[in-house]
Design an enzyme around this catalytic site. Structure first.
Site, PDB file in Angstrom:
ATOM      1  CE  LYS A 173       8.782 -25.565  17.455  1.00 33.39           C
ATOM      2  NZ  LYS A 173       8.436 -25.310  16.342  1.00 33.39           N
ATOM      3  CB  SER A 225      19.161 -31.569  13.116  1.00 33.33           C
ATOM      4  OG  SER A 225      19.199 -30.314  13.885  1.00 33.33           O
ATOM      5  CD  GLU A 246      15.910 -40.323  17.786  1.00 32.90           C
ATOM      6  OE1 GLU A 246      16.931 -40.371  17.260  1.00 32.90           O
ATOM      7  OE2 GLU A 246      14.693 -40.337  17.499  1.00 32.90           O
ATOM      8  CB  CYS A 280      16.066 -40.987  13.568  1.00 28.11           C
ATOM      9  SG  CYS A 280      14.884 -41.991  14.559  1.00 28.11           S
ATOM     10  CD  GLU A 376      19.993 -38.415   9.461  1.00 27.55           C
ATOM     11  OE1 GLU A 376      20.178 -37.273  10.182  1.00 27.55           O
ATOM     12  OE2 GLU A 376      19.269 -39.074  10.147  1.00 27.55           O
TER      13      GLU A 376
END
Ligand code: NDP
Length: 473
Positions: A173, A225, A246, A280, A376
């Site tokens: 997805k 996230s 991750e 990331c 972040e």
């Protein structure tokens, strides 16, 4: 407007309900996408489950051949895929340091080929008069993949090619913000696979939870996230799914006083701003020794002033931020930093729309507890912090719940390497940052994730061990 279809059991599937996909440079709707419901999830998982016995029993060499063929087929459609990437993600084809859609496409092909060439040989633990003991790697079953909007094609490949290579079947997805490139790639991939091996569903709102809690999915792989990663881990407990997560990073870099500012500033800038900062493992907190602090600030500001931001379909270095929520977040963190008294060397001001454009922004003299530093931002904005004591810089770099990457910059490689090994992160670089490659494991510690991707270590995560113990005598 092109009619996009999901693929379940090898067949194109439309839905009555659709959702719009926007071009982040213009905010115009570029396509309507199928909106799956839970029934589609069940159908996709059932198809993947049916396809699993035959695909997992397919000869290893044949699966390797197919993954190579997928690389070739995607490469043959490069131009079309890169155009779609720009349209829905915003990134220019080339972009700064060549890290735009062309890089993503090139990486896609390279990772496919490298994954196709990986092997999981049987390991012999013991072979004597008493017994022969072998360790085999077996595929897990159905892999559920949920991919983000920053690298919609490349991350789909990172998730799914190791799954296929090791004999699993897939339900993927893509992000509701960037489903188009993945849908088109899935169509191309499906031409090379038996029905049901690679299924794709699209939607927004509740599909992710339906996938991660599905009792017939055996493993989840997610990039996104940390809060969503935690939810996935929770719902994976339903049937003890394996997970590779991750998640967010807030990577620190420490620049020692002997660093050649002129030589290293372009590299630091490129790694902080790659993909418009929406990466990331981009460098997100820059700690610079006081002796060279002002020189480094000015060098980075000069580079930032020389680059262009605009619609990725034109000749620009950077495109827009991919979506409104992310754009708002970057604006909010920047405004807070301004209010705290931080010194904005470039950027920091947005012009009227349309498009989610944020200028490349360099921020100096900022405190550690400002949210732009402690959280972040995931956008084209870099805070630069000053230090006088290396141990203090290390403590501040490690003072984070994140632990994806980190780096140390210096002319003395040995000193830098020793310091880098003390960074609390999954990958520590010396005189570079965010340099990844298909054979080097990549993953986070602390709240940046669980498990690794890439290479043999990454491939093993799509398998379980079966120990075969053959008694003798
Ligand atoms: P999220 O990380 O929240 O992920 C959204 C995706 O997760 C959607 O596909 C959503 O599908 C799915 N999802 C939501 N809830 C669940 C659940 N309970 N179980 C399974 N899947 C679920 O993305 P955002 O776009 O909101 O990004 C937020 C932040 O994440 C960014 O600001 C950035 O900091 C970071 N990020 C990190 C990336 C990375 O590369 N590590 C990439 C992108 C973002 P659905 O809505 O259908 O449930």
């Amino acid at each position: 407007m092109t009619d996009y279809k999901m693929i379940i059991d090898g067949k194109g599937v439309s839905t009555d309900e659709t959702f719009p996909v926007l071009n982040p440079a213009t905010e115009e709707v570029v396509a309507q996408c199928p909106k799956a419901n839970e029934e589609h999830v069940n159908l996709a998982v059932a198809a993947a489950r049916r396809a699993f016995p035959a695909w997992s029993a397919t000869a290893d060499s044949e699966r390797s051949r197919v993954v190579h063929a997928i690389a070739d087929a995607l490469e043959a459609h490069s131009e079309e895929l890169v155009k779609l990437l720009t349209l829905e993600q915003g990134k220019p084809a080339g972009g700064f340091a060549g890290l735009g859609g062309g890089f993503e496409m090139g990486g896609t092909v390279a990772w496919c080929h490298a994954t196709a060439d990986l092997e999981l040989p049987v390991e012999v633990i013991q072979d004597n008069d008493e017994a022969r003991i072998e360790v085999h790697r077996k595929p897990l079953g159905v892999v559920g993949s949920i991919t983000p909007w920053n690298f919609p094609l490349l991350i789909a490949i990172w998730h799914t090619m190791p799954a296929l290579r090791s004999g699993n079947t897939v339900v993927i997805k893509p992000s509701e913000f960037t489903p188009l490139t993945t849908l088109r790639a899935a169509e191309i991939i499906n031409e090379l696979l038996p029905p049901g091996v690679f299924n794709i569903i699209t939607g927004d709102g509740s599909l992710g939870a339906a996938i991660s809690s599905h009792p017939d999915i055996n493993k989840m792989v997610f990039t996104g996230s940390t809060p969503t990663g935690k939810k996935i881990m929770q719902s994976a407990a339903v049937n003890l799914k394996r997970v590779t997560l991750e998640l967010g990073g807030n990577d620190a870099a420490i620049v020692l006083p002997d660093t050649d500012v002129e030589a290293m500033a372009p590299k630091i800038f490129a790694t902080a701003m790659m993909n418009n900062g929406q990466t990331c493992a981009a460098l997100k907190r820059l700690y610079v020794h006081e002796d060279i602090y002002e020189d480094m600030c000015q060098a980075l500001a000069a580079i930032a002033s020389s680059v262009t931001t605009g619609d990725g379909s034109g000749d620009v270095d950077f495109g827009p931020i991919q979506n409104k929520a992310q754009f708002d977040r970057v604006c909010e963190l920047a405004e807070e930093a301004k209010a705290s008294g931080a010194r904005f060397l470039t950027g920091g001001e947005v012009s009227d729309g349309p498009g989610y454009f944020y200028p490349v922004t360099i921020v100096a003299d900022i405190a550690d507890d400002t949210r732009l530093v402690s959280e972040e931002p995931f956008g084209p904005i870099l805070p630069i912090l000053k230090f006088s004591d290396v141990e203090d810089a290390l403590r501040r770099a490690n003072d984070s719940n994140n632990g994806l990457g980190g780096s140390v910059w210096s002319s003395d490689v040995q000193v830098a390497t020793e310091l880098a090994s003390r960074l609390e992160c999954g990958t520590a670089w010396v005189n570079s940052h965010a340099m990844i490659q298909p054979d080097a494991p990549f993953g986070g510690v602390k709240e940046s994730g669980i498990g690794v991707e890439f290479g043999r270590y990454g491939l093993e995560e799509y398998t379980s061990i079966q120990t075969l113990n053959i008694a003798r005598g």
